[in-house]
Write an enzyme that holds these catalytic residues in place. Sequence first.
Site, short mmCIF file in Angstrom:
data_model
loop_
_atom_site.label_atom_id
_atom_site.label_comp_id
_atom_site.label_asym_id
_atom_site.label_seq_id
_atom_site.Cartn_x
_atom_site.Cartn_y
_atom_site.Cartn_z
CG PHE A 58 -0.16 -0.09 2.45
CD1 PHE A 58 0.27 0.97 3.23
CD2 PHE A 58 -0.21 -1.57 3.12
CE1 PHE A 58 1.00 0.71 4.44
CE2 PHE A 58 0.55 -1.59 4.43
CZ PHE A 58 0.99 -0.41 5.03
NE ARG A 90 0.63 5.18 18.22
CZ ARG A 90 0.75 4.75 16.78
NH1 ARG A 90 1.31 5.73 15.90
NH2 ARG A 90 0.38 3.53 16.66
NE ARG A 107 -4.05 6.79 13.60
CZ ARG A 107 -3.20 6.10 13.85
NH1 ARG A 107 -2.86 4.93 14.42
NH2 ARG A 107 -1.83 6.60 13.13
CG ASN A 121 -4.78 6.36 10.26
OD1 ASN A 121 -4.27 7.18 9.60
ND2 ASN A 121 -3.90 5.23 10.70
CG HIS A 124 2.14 10.35 11.88
ND1 HIS A 124 2.46 9.03 11.82
CD2 HIS A 124 2.98 11.07 12.67
CE1 HIS A 124 3.77 9.07 12.24
NE2 HIS A 124 4.23 10.20 12.92
P1 IDP Z 1 0.95 4.31 12.61
O1 IDP Z 1 0.30 5.41 11.76
O2 IDP Z 1 -0.43 3.67 13.65
O3 IDP Z 1 2.23 4.42 13.32
P2 IDP Z 1 2.25 2.64 10.72
O4 IDP Z 1 2.14 1.17 10.69
O5 IDP Z 1 3.49 3.45 10.85
O6 IDP Z 1 0.94 3.02 11.56
O7 IDP Z 1 1.74 3.00 9.42
C1 IDP Z 1 1.65 4.37 8.71
C2 IDP Z 1 0.17 4.76 7.98
O8 IDP Z 1 0.03 3.78 6.96
C3 IDP Z 1 -0.89 4.25 8.88
O9 IDP Z 1 -1.15 5.26 9.76
C4 IDP Z 1 -2.29 4.07 7.82
O10 IDP Z 1 -2.53 5.29 7.26
C5 IDP Z 1 -1.21 3.15 6.74
N1 IDP Z 1 -1.10 1.87 7.00
C6 IDP Z 1 -0.51 1.07 7.99
N2 IDP Z 1 -0.78 -0.07 7.92
C7 IDP Z 1 -1.49 -0.20 6.82
C8 IDP Z 1 -2.23 -1.22 6.27
O11 IDP Z 1 -2.02 -2.56 6.63
N3 IDP Z 1 -3.16 -1.10 5.22
C9 IDP Z 1 -3.50 0.11 4.74
N4 IDP Z 1 -2.88 1.24 5.24
C10 IDP Z 1 -1.94 0.89 6.32
MG MG Z 2 3.86 4.86 12.65
#
Ligand code: IDP
Ligand code: MG
Length: 165
Positions: A58, A90, A107, A121, A124
Amino acid sequence: MIQQTLVLIKPDGLKKSLTGNVLTRLSETKLDIVAAKIVRVSRELAEEHYKQLKDKPFFEELLKYIMGEYHKKKVMALVYWGENAIDKVRQICGATNPEEADPVSIRGAYGRITTKGVYENVIHASTNEAEAEREIKLWFQPDEIIVDLYPTKTVKKSIEVRVWA
Ligand code: IDP
Ligand code: MG
């Protein structure tokens, strides 16, 4: 432990006029905002910010999302500072997947999964101190932050800058 953390209100949050709601939710933490600005995210900034995810299927969609291709081409970037800032923020953000996030979290309340499978979501937030340092230094220059978070140095630069005419 006094910490700092990077918060981004992502383009979907701005498009949905959620800035006020998000900032109000974050004010529950009683943390201090020590930097804030609106940013137009370049491809370079997006790639650098999400570089740990570059092998994910993605990734390309994620870049388009954070650059605002689907909403508004802007992000609000802030630094929150205070006791246990990283976990406090968080907690209010909720889980990465908006469908798994606590409905009371930002979120959970406002996020969605797109038909292309990206988690839109809204927000960040840095996950640990090393990530916070990397991200804050990526998004902000020292003089844009009203407290001294990390060591700085002074260098002489001879560059052209744009000023008001
Ligand atoms: P976080 O934002 O909760 O730290 P991360 O794993 O760092 O999560 O991922 C960054 C961003 O990438 C997420 O906030 C979300 O927008 C997107 N994302 C993460 N994992 C997925 C997934 O499995 N499918 C689709 N989008 C994802
Ligand atoms: Mg992250």
